[in-house]
Motif scaffolding. Structure first.
Motif, mmCIF file in Angstrom:
data_model
loop_
_atom_site.group_PDB
_atom_site.id
_atom_site.type_symbol
_atom_site.label_atom_id
_atom_site.label_comp_id
_atom_site.label_asym_id
_atom_site.label_seq_id
_atom_site.Cartn_x
_atom_site.Cartn_y
_atom_site.Cartn_z
ATOM 1 N N LEU A 40 47.959 49.118 28.868
ATOM 2 C CA LEU A 40 49.191 48.756 29.158
ATOM 3 C C LEU A 40 48.833 47.673 30.482
ATOM 4 N N PRO A 41 49.243 46.762 30.814
ATOM 5 C CA PRO A 41 49.354 45.650 31.618
ATOM 6 C C PRO A 41 49.710 46.204 32.873
ATOM 7 N N GLU A 42 50.711 46.917 32.902
ATOM 8 C CA GLU A 42 51.417 47.385 34.153
ATOM 9 C C GLU A 42 50.558 48.460 35.001
ATOM 10 N N ALA A 43 49.781 48.964 33.989
ATOM 11 C CA ALA A 43 48.858 50.169 34.667
ATOM 12 C C ALA A 43 47.491 49.434 35.286
ATOM 13 N N VAL A 44 47.041 48.373 34.754
ATOM 14 C CA VAL A 44 45.674 47.854 35.267
ATOM 15 C C VAL A 44 46.008 46.516 36.239
ATOM 16 N N ARG A 45 47.268 46.203 36.441
ATOM 17 C CA ARG A 45 47.684 44.993 37.219
ATOM 18 C C ARG A 45 46.810 44.827 38.431
ATOM 19 N N TYR A 46 46.971 46.317 39.286
ATOM 20 C CA TYR A 46 46.256 46.122 40.461
ATOM 21 C C TYR A 46 44.921 46.658 40.419
ATOM 22 N N LEU A 47 44.401 47.223 39.435
ATOM 23 C CA LEU A 47 42.992 47.760 39.284
ATOM 24 C C LEU A 47 41.905 46.797 38.870
ATOM 25 N N PRO A 48 40.749 46.986 39.429
ATOM 26 C CA PRO A 48 39.668 45.961 39.239
ATOM 27 C C PRO A 48 39.204 46.272 37.655
ATOM 28 N N VAL A 145 38.744 59.147 55.075
ATOM 29 C CA VAL A 145 39.034 58.820 53.548
ATOM 30 C C VAL A 145 39.901 57.666 53.275
ATOM 31 N N PHE A 146 39.458 56.627 52.496
ATOM 32 C CA PHE A 146 40.422 55.334 52.553
ATOM 33 C C PHE A 146 40.601 54.880 51.264
ATOM 34 N N ALA A 147 41.730 54.236 51.233
ATOM 35 C CA ALA A 147 41.997 53.707 50.058
ATOM 36 C C ALA A 147 42.460 52.291 50.183
ATOM 37 N N GLU A 148 41.610 51.456 49.348
ATOM 38 C CA GLU A 148 42.113 49.918 49.281
ATOM 39 C C GLU A 148 43.051 49.589 48.304
ATOM 40 N N VAL A 149 44.240 48.926 48.737
ATOM 41 C CA VAL A 149 45.488 48.820 47.958
ATOM 42 C C VAL A 149 46.037 47.222 48.110
ATOM 43 N N ASP A 150 46.476 46.752 46.919
ATOM 44 C CA ASP A 150 47.051 45.448 47.164
ATOM 45 C C ASP A 150 48.432 45.520 47.894
ATOM 46 N N PRO A 151 48.829 44.901 48.796
ATOM 47 C CA PRO A 151 50.067 45.346 49.448
ATOM 48 C C PRO A 151 51.379 45.199 48.545
ATOM 49 N N ARG A 152 50.878 44.156 47.483
ATOM 50 C CA ARG A 152 52.272 44.075 46.623
ATOM 51 C C ARG A 152 52.376 45.351 45.682
ATOM 52 N N ASN A 153 51.353 46.327 45.673
ATOM 53 C CA ASN A 153 51.368 47.393 44.868
ATOM 54 C C ASN A 153 52.217 48.590 45.520
ATOM 55 N N THR A 154 53.546 48.248 45.531
ATOM 56 C CA THR A 154 54.467 49.248 46.451
ATOM 57 C C THR A 154 54.400 50.726 46.043
ATOM 58 N N PRO A 155 54.411 51.046 44.568
ATOM 59 C CA PRO A 155 53.958 52.465 44.404
ATOM 60 C C PRO A 155 52.700 53.090 45.039
ATOM 61 N N SER A 156 51.675 52.225 44.983
ATOM 62 C CA SER A 156 50.455 52.990 45.616
ATOM 63 C C SER A 156 50.279 52.784 46.935
ATOM 64 N N VAL A 157 51.341 52.024 47.792
ATOM 65 C CA VAL A 157 51.358 52.101 49.075
ATOM 66 C C VAL A 157 52.170 53.212 49.598
ATOM 67 N N ALA A 158 53.311 53.328 48.676
ATOM 68 C CA ALA A 158 54.178 54.520 49.122
ATOM 69 C C ALA A 158 53.437 55.938 48.709
ATOM 70 N N SER A 182 44.349 37.090 46.913
ATOM 71 C CA SER A 182 45.251 38.467 47.236
ATOM 72 C C SER A 182 44.730 38.972 48.534
ATOM 73 N N ASP A 183 45.641 39.709 49.024
ATOM 74 C CA ASP A 183 45.593 40.458 50.219
ATOM 75 C C ASP A 183 45.072 41.802 49.671
ATOM 76 N N LEU A 184 44.352 42.587 50.860
ATOM 77 C CA LEU A 184 43.743 43.991 50.608
ATOM 78 C C LEU A 184 44.209 44.651 51.728
ATOM 79 N N ALA A 185 45.100 45.578 51.605
ATOM 80 C CA ALA A 185 45.488 46.730 52.497
ATOM 81 C C ALA A 185 44.649 47.787 52.670
#
Ligand SMILES: CC(C)(COP(=O)(O)OP(=O)(O)OC[C@H]1O[C@@H](n2cnc3c(N)ncnc32)[C@H](O)[C@@H]1OP(=O)(O)O)[C@@H](O)C(=O)NCCC(=O)NCCS
Length: 198
Positions: A40-48, A145-158, A182-185
């Motif tokens: 599904l495109p929406e599932a992998v949009r922000y995954l590498p 422990v850290f997570a690298e997230v695209d700031p536009r990935n609102t559900p993952s940021v939340a 792309s940015d990386l939070a």
């Protein structure tokens, strides 16, 4: 407090039960379930990950199923999130969580997650990720422990914020990701902060 991951390595993946989920090592038999969200495109949009067809997805799952032990830097454990049936019978895999040993000597671990979009918004990812953080801090002995997230990935940021992870910083246009700058939070939590959050 200083701790060394090295003191508790190696760590092998094992099953973890939460209120509603069974987290356990991913296996090749999960390939069809994983494909149902990896396709599904929406599932992998922000995954590498690219969008994979069934065979590519199966090969990817087979490879990831081999990640079951942390001993050296860059080792990984992949846990499938299985949703058991009402009587505890085996159920589908609805997502998976990745744990990467980034630095044994510095006790640094990173985590990642993906869940099937049809089951978003029910707290499954939060429940699973909390259990993973508990595993990472208590059994691996992580310091941070850290997570690298695209700031536009609102559900993952939340999700990071629900877990008590702090925004440490945002790298601005540090990479071309899926064809665009792309940015990386970076969100992180320390062992003592996890202790307080608990
Ligand atoms: C990131 C991702 C896992 C978050 O999924 P999610 O469904 O938003 O997260 P949860 O399952 O924890 O659900 C949280 C939501 O359920 C609600 N909820 C319901 N019951 C809940 C419970 N028992 N506990 C916590 N939250 C609950 C929360 O209020 C929240 O709702 P909101 O989104 O309206 O604020 C998901 O968007 C995803 O798989 N994305 C694609 C992969 C991806 O981008 N991964 C990250 C790459 S860095």
């Amino acid at each position: 407090m200083t701790r060394s991951v090295g003191a508790t390595l190696p760590v092998d993946a094992h099953a973890i039960r939460t209120d509603r989920l069974l987290l356990r090592p991913l296996t090749e038999a999960d390939a069809d379930d994983v494909f149902s969200y990896q396709s599904l495109p929406e599932a992998v949009r922000y995954l590498p990950w690219p969008l994979r067809d069934r065979e590519e997805s199966r090969e990817h799952t087979l490879k990831r199923a081999g990640f079951t032990r942390l001993a050296n830097d860059k080792d990984a454990i992949i846990l499938a999130a299985e949703l058991p049936g009402p009587d505890g019978e085996p159920g589908p895999v609805i997502g998976d969580l990745s744990i990467f040993l980034q630095s044994a000597v510095n006790a640094q671990v990173s985590i990642g997650w993906v869940f099937h979009p049809i089951l978003h918004g029910r707290g499954y990812a939060t429940e699973a990720a909390r259990a993973v953080l508990e595993f990472v801090f208590t059994e691996i002995g992580a310091h941070r422990v850290f997570a690298e997230v695209d700031p536009r990935n609102t559900p993952s940021v939340a999700l990071c914020r629900r877990l008590g992870m702090r925004l440490e910083g945002i790298l601005v246009e540090n990479e071309i990701f899926k064809g665009e700058w792309s940015d990386l939070a970076v969100f992180a939590i320390l062992d003592r902060e996890w202790g307080d959050a608990r």
